[in-house]
Design an enzyme around this catalytic site. Sequence first.
Site, mmCIF file in Angstrom:
data_model
loop_
_atom_site.group_PDB
_atom_site.id
_atom_site.type_symbol
_atom_site.label_atom_id
_atom_site.label_comp_id
_atom_site.label_asym_id
_atom_site.label_seq_id
_atom_site.Cartn_x
_atom_site.Cartn_y
_atom_site.Cartn_z
ATOM 1 N N HIS A 134 0.819 -1.223 0.000
ATOM 2 C CA HIS A 134 0.000 0.000 0.000
ATOM 3 C C HIS A 134 0.851 1.271 0.000
ATOM 4 C CE1 HIS A 134 0.476 -0.160 4.489
ATOM 5 N NE2 HIS A 134 0.462 1.156 4.350
ATOM 6 N N ASP A 164 0.138 -7.602 1.504
ATOM 7 C CA ASP A 164 0.607 -6.226 1.621
ATOM 8 C C ASP A 164 2.131 -6.137 1.675
ATOM 9 O OD1 ASP A 164 0.181 -3.508 1.613
ATOM 10 O OD2 ASP A 164 0.035 -3.347 3.792
ATOM 11 N N SER A 239 4.748 2.804 7.765
ATOM 12 C CA SER A 239 4.447 1.667 6.897
ATOM 13 C C SER A 239 5.686 1.170 6.190
ATOM 14 C CB SER A 239 3.423 2.074 5.826
ATOM 15 O OG SER A 239 2.129 1.878 6.267
#
Length: 395
Positions: A134, A164, A239
Amino acid sequence: MNSSLNKYWLLFAQAVTIMLAALFIVATLKPEWLSDSRMNSLVDTVSLKESGYDGQLSPGSYHDAVKRSMPAVVNIFTSKTSNKPRARKGTNPNSADPLFKFFFGDQPPEEEPSSSLGSGVLVSPEGYILTNHHVISDADEIDVALSDGRKVKAQVIGSDPETDIAVLKIEAKQLPTPITLGKVESVHVGDVVLAIGNPFGVGQTVTSGIVSALGRDHVGINTFENFIQTDAAINPGNSGGALIDTRGNLIGINTAIYSNNGGSMGIGFAIPINLAKQVMESILSNGSVTRGWIGVEPQNLSKELLESLGLPNSTQGVLLSGVLEGGPAAKGGVKPGDVLITVNGNPTKDVRQLLNQIAQIAPGNDAKLKILRKDKELELTVQTGKRPKPKKMTQ
């Protein structure tokens, strides 16, 4: 004589009155004049005791672990020039309940050129970087900022939206020393862990916490889940960053937090390094991740469904409410309404477990299914196909 004494006394009284009035005015309008003089008198009487420093680390310090691993953690900057809406997976703007937030930095309005901020981990001297799908999804350009301040362009080697995980590659001389991959088997609930990333774009940051849980699934973030849960503070911009143990080994890739305000609330999730490594190796070998698939629409069994199917409340399995016509399951004899109870002899308790069981069977191999059909147990053999790519998620 008395007249002279009275005169002097009057002059003395007037002088004292004037001095007191002046002192009152100074104390009221310029108190710092008095405090400064007071402090000046105190400084001469204060003695300070300072500790020595012998060059040794403080007891319980994790400096060595951070020193070994931090240079391998990079900052990732992505930009998107088109007007198409960008997927913001894991958020629901209409809900007041706590949500799963991915660690993006703030983004400008969609009609303007947008940019996002994330982190990544250098895992090989050839320049391969692990990060989240993402973070780089739909990006037109990806820049990687190294720990020494250099900024280089990155190429996407491949990504897997269902876990992911994404793999990038950079070309640069004298890369930082890659991080050492840890073993998930060495990670236990209660272990101290450190999260490294670039939260809110403030720069490289380290936070600490413990492993709160292992093997966390049914979270609703990814299709295939097996998270390490931690209370280490992780925020937007983290992230793809590193979750390390106290030896400096990489044990997870930070992915999402459970939050109702976008900030850390002590519930964070990281993809374990064994899963990230497995996905990376598949991407490097095949360009993508290949998983098994049988073409069914599974549904968890509820008390109401068990009653309507006339099955005991103790029945464990998954209702196959739909079967794709011409798909692997249909060719193997599976019908809508069947209840799948085992795959290759292993119990199937819910939909997520079924997805994992089938995904691990390489396409073209047989899956032996035990099903319930009208109170009768049947054993069917289904040859798995290749799992289709997931549809792109948009707002």
